[in-house]
Design an enzyme around this catalytic site. Structure first.
Site, mmCIF file in Angstrom:
data_model
loop_
_atom_site.group_PDB
_atom_site.id
_atom_site.type_symbol
_atom_site.label_atom_id
_atom_site.label_comp_id
_atom_site.label_asym_id
_atom_site.label_seq_id
_atom_site.Cartn_x
_atom_site.Cartn_y
_atom_site.Cartn_z
ATOM 1 N N TYR A 126 -1.684 -1.322 10.526
ATOM 2 C CA TYR A 126 -1.879 -1.707 9.115
ATOM 3 C C TYR A 126 -0.688 -1.250 8.266
ATOM 4 C CZ TYR A 126 -3.907 -1.356 4.360
ATOM 5 O OH TYR A 126 -4.138 -1.453 3.010
ATOM 6 N N SER A 166 0.845 -1.202 0.000
ATOM 7 C CA SER A 166 0.000 0.000 0.000
ATOM 8 C C SER A 166 0.878 1.249 0.000
ATOM 9 C CB SER A 166 -0.876 0.018 1.251
ATOM 10 O OG SER A 166 -1.466 1.286 1.417
HETATM 11 P P1 NAD Z 1 -11.578 -5.936 -0.228
HETATM 12 O O1 NAD Z 1 -12.304 -5.839 1.056
HETATM 13 O O2 NAD Z 1 -12.388 -6.053 -1.455
HETATM 14 O O3 NAD Z 1 -10.558 -7.136 -0.217
HETATM 15 C C1 NAD Z 1 -9.965 -7.650 0.939
HETATM 16 C C2 NAD Z 1 -10.347 -9.115 1.032
HETATM 17 O O4 NAD Z 1 -9.581 -9.739 2.028
HETATM 18 C C3 NAD Z 1 -11.794 -9.339 1.419
HETATM 19 O O5 NAD Z 1 -12.572 -9.565 0.289
HETATM 20 C C4 NAD Z 1 -11.777 -10.536 2.360
HETATM 21 O O6 NAD Z 1 -12.492 -11.658 1.874
HETATM 22 C C5 NAD Z 1 -10.300 -10.867 2.461
HETATM 23 N N1 NAD Z 1 -9.981 -11.164 3.843
HETATM 24 C C6 NAD Z 1 -9.948 -10.296 4.885
HETATM 25 N N2 NAD Z 1 -9.646 -10.954 6.006
HETATM 26 C C7 NAD Z 1 -9.479 -12.261 5.667
HETATM 27 C C8 NAD Z 1 -9.176 -13.427 6.401
HETATM 28 N N3 NAD Z 1 -8.982 -13.392 7.721
HETATM 29 N N4 NAD Z 1 -9.129 -14.603 5.739
HETATM 30 C C9 NAD Z 1 -9.359 -14.660 4.407
HETATM 31 N N5 NAD Z 1 -9.627 -13.568 3.657
HETATM 32 C C10 NAD Z 1 -9.698 -12.398 4.295
HETATM 33 O O7 NAD Z 1 -10.630 -4.646 -0.289
HETATM 34 P P2 NAD Z 1 -9.443 -4.228 -1.293
HETATM 35 O O8 NAD Z 1 -9.278 -2.780 -1.085
HETATM 36 O O9 NAD Z 1 -9.656 -4.762 -2.649
HETATM 37 O O10 NAD Z 1 -8.193 -4.925 -0.625
HETATM 38 C C11 NAD Z 1 -7.253 -5.702 -1.355
HETATM 39 C C12 NAD Z 1 -5.853 -5.332 -0.964
HETATM 40 O O11 NAD Z 1 -5.573 -3.993 -1.393
HETATM 41 C C13 NAD Z 1 -5.553 -5.349 0.535
HETATM 42 O O12 NAD Z 1 -4.284 -5.930 0.752
HETATM 43 C C14 NAD Z 1 -5.500 -3.884 0.898
HETATM 44 O O13 NAD Z 1 -4.683 -3.641 2.019
HETATM 45 C C15 NAD Z 1 -4.893 -3.322 -0.362
HETATM 46 N N6 NAD Z 1 -5.029 -1.892 -0.521
HETATM 47 C C16 NAD Z 1 -6.252 -1.335 -0.733
HETATM 48 C C17 NAD Z 1 -6.349 0.036 -0.891
HETATM 49 C C18 NAD Z 1 -7.676 0.712 -1.118
HETATM 50 O O14 NAD Z 1 -7.723 1.947 -1.108
HETATM 51 N N7 NAD Z 1 -8.745 -0.021 -1.341
HETATM 52 C C19 NAD Z 1 -5.205 0.832 -0.834
HETATM 53 C C20 NAD Z 1 -3.965 0.234 -0.630
HETATM 54 C C21 NAD Z 1 -3.886 -1.141 -0.478
#
Ligand code: NAD
Ligand code: MG
Length: 283
Positions: free
Chosen positions: A190, A177
Site C-alpha cells: 500500500y 498518504s
Molecule cells: P473509504 O473506505 O471510505 O474510501 C475508499 C473507497 O474506495 C471506498 O469507499 C470504496 O468504494 C472505494 N474502492 C475501493 N476499492 C475499489 C474498487 N476496486 N473499485 C472502485 N472503488 C473502490 O476510506 P478513506 O479512508 O476515505 O479512503 C480514501 C483515500 O484516503 C484512500 O486513497 C486512502 O488510501 C486514503 N487515505 C486514508 C487514510 C485514513 O487514515 N483513512 C490515510 C491516508 C490516506
C-alpha cells in the site's frame, strides 16, 4: 477540541468498510462551514466518493456549488447517503458503481459522468484498498496486483479517458498518504502505491502544465473512515501518536481538496498538501 473524539471503541469490519456501520460516525463537514461559490456549476468526478474522505469532499464541493459523480465499489447504502447529502446542498449527484481494477470500467465511469453533465472540471482520484501484512513473504503476487490495480492504475486510466474533455483551468487531485513519506512496515505494498501516486502527481503536473491543467495531491494522516475498522484489528489507539494526539475527521481533510480544486490555488501545481495532525515529514 470541537467534540472530535480522542479514542474510538473497538470495532471491526471487512473490506470495503461501511460508513453506516461505524461508531462514532465520522464528521463529514464542520459546523459553520460556509460555501462561497468557489466551484459554482463545476462538475467533479470523485472515486471512492461514497464514504470517508471522498464523501466529505463530495459534500464540500456541493456546498461550493459543484455537481458530483461518485464512483464506488459496492457500498450502495453509503453511496445513497452521499447522494442525499449532496442533494441537500441543492446539487446533483450521479452514482456510478463498479470495480476500478477494470480499465474498461474506469473508461465507462468517465464517459457516464461526461454524458450526464456535458463537462468535467475536477477529478479526484481517491479510491483505495489496503491489507496489512507483517512480512514481505506474506504478500502474495495476487495481493500486489490488487493493491496496485486499485490504488494507482485507475489514476492513469481515469485521467487518460478524461483528458480530451478537460479545459484550461481544470484540476486533478490525487489522494496519497503519510505512509508514502514515512513508510509503514505493515503496509508495504500500500505504501508503495502511495509513493507512486506522489511521483505520478509530480510528473503529470509537468506534462499538463502547458495546458494550464493543475495536478496536486493530498497526503492524509490517520483519518476516521471505514477503511480503518476494515483494515486494523484494533482502532482504540488510532491517531493517538500524532502531535495533535488524535485522529483527524474527513471534515478536516476535504477543505484541502476544495482549495486545490478551485482558483484559490491557481499558482499551485505538482504539490502535496499534508493533512496529518502535525507529523513533520519531507515535502
Ligand atoms: P473509504 O473506505 O471510505 O474510501 C475508499 C473507497 O474506495 C471506498 O469507499 C470504496 O468504494 C472505494 N474502492 C475501493 N476499492 C475499489 C474498487 N476496486 N473499485 C472502485 N472503488 C473502490 O476510506 P478513506 O479512508 O476515505 O479512503 C480514501 C483515500 O484516503 C484512500 O486513497 C486512502 O488510501 C486514503 N487515505 C486514508 C487514510 C485514513 O487514515 N483513512 C490515510 C491516508 C490516506
Ligand atoms: Mg466506501
Amino acid at each position: 477540541m470541537d467534540n472530535k473524539p480522542d479514542k474510538f471503541p473497538e470495532q471491526s469490519q471487512s473490506q470495503p468498510g461501511k460508513e453506516h456501520q461505524m461508531h462514532p460516525q465520522p464528521e463529514i463537514i464542520q459546523k459553520g462551514y460556509r460555501g462561497s461559490g468557489k466551484l459554482e456549476d463545476k462538475v467533479a468526478l470523485i472515486t471512492g466518493g461514497d464514504s470517508g474522505i471522498g464523501r466529505s469532499i463530495a459534500v464540500h464541493f456541493a456546498r461550493e456549488g459543484a455537481n458530483v459523480c461518485i464512483v464506488y465499489l459496492e457500498e450502495d447504502k453509503d453511496a445513497m447517503m452521499t447522494k442525499e447529502l449532496v442533494e441537500k446542498e441543492g446539487r446533483e449527484c450521479l452514482l456510478i458503481r463498479g470495480n476500478l481494477i477494470e480499465e474498461k470500467f474506469c473508461i465507462e465511469a468517465v464517459r457516464h459522468c461526461i454524458s450526464t453533465f456535458n463537462r468535467l472540471d475536477v477529478i479526484v482520484n481517491n479510491a483505495a484498498k489496503q491489507f496489512t501484512k507483517s512480512s514481505i513473504s506474506e504478500i502474495s503476487f495476487k495481493q500486489l496486483q490488487e493493491t496496485f490495480g486499485v490504488n494507482i492504475f485507475p489514476y492513469f486510466s481515469v485521467v487518460k479517458e478524461a483528458l480530451p474533455h478537460l479545459k484550461e483551468g481544470a484540476s486533478i487531485i490525487n489522494t496519497t498518504s503519510v505512509t508514502a513519506y514515512r513508510g509503514s512496515e505493515h503496509l508495504l505494498d500500500y505504501a508503495s502505491t502511495k509513493g507512486a501516486i506522489v511521483s505520478f502527481t509530480r510528473a503529470l503536473s509537468k506534462m499538463l502544465a502547458e495546458k494550464n491543467i493543475r495536478v496536486n495531491g493530498v497526503a492524509p494522516g490517520p483519518i476516521w473512515t471505514p477503511l480503518i475498522p476494515a483494515t486494523f484489528d484494533s482502532v482504540k489507539e488510532f491517531g493517538q501518536h500524532t502531535p495533535l494526539g488524535r485522529a483527524g475527521q474527513p471534515s478536516e481533510v476535504a477543505p484541502a481538496y476544495v482549495f486545490l480544486a478551485c482558483r484559490d490555488s491557481s499558482y499551485v501545481t505538482g504539490q502535496i498538501i499534508h493533512v496529518n495532525g502535525g507529523e513533520l515529514i519531507g515535502s
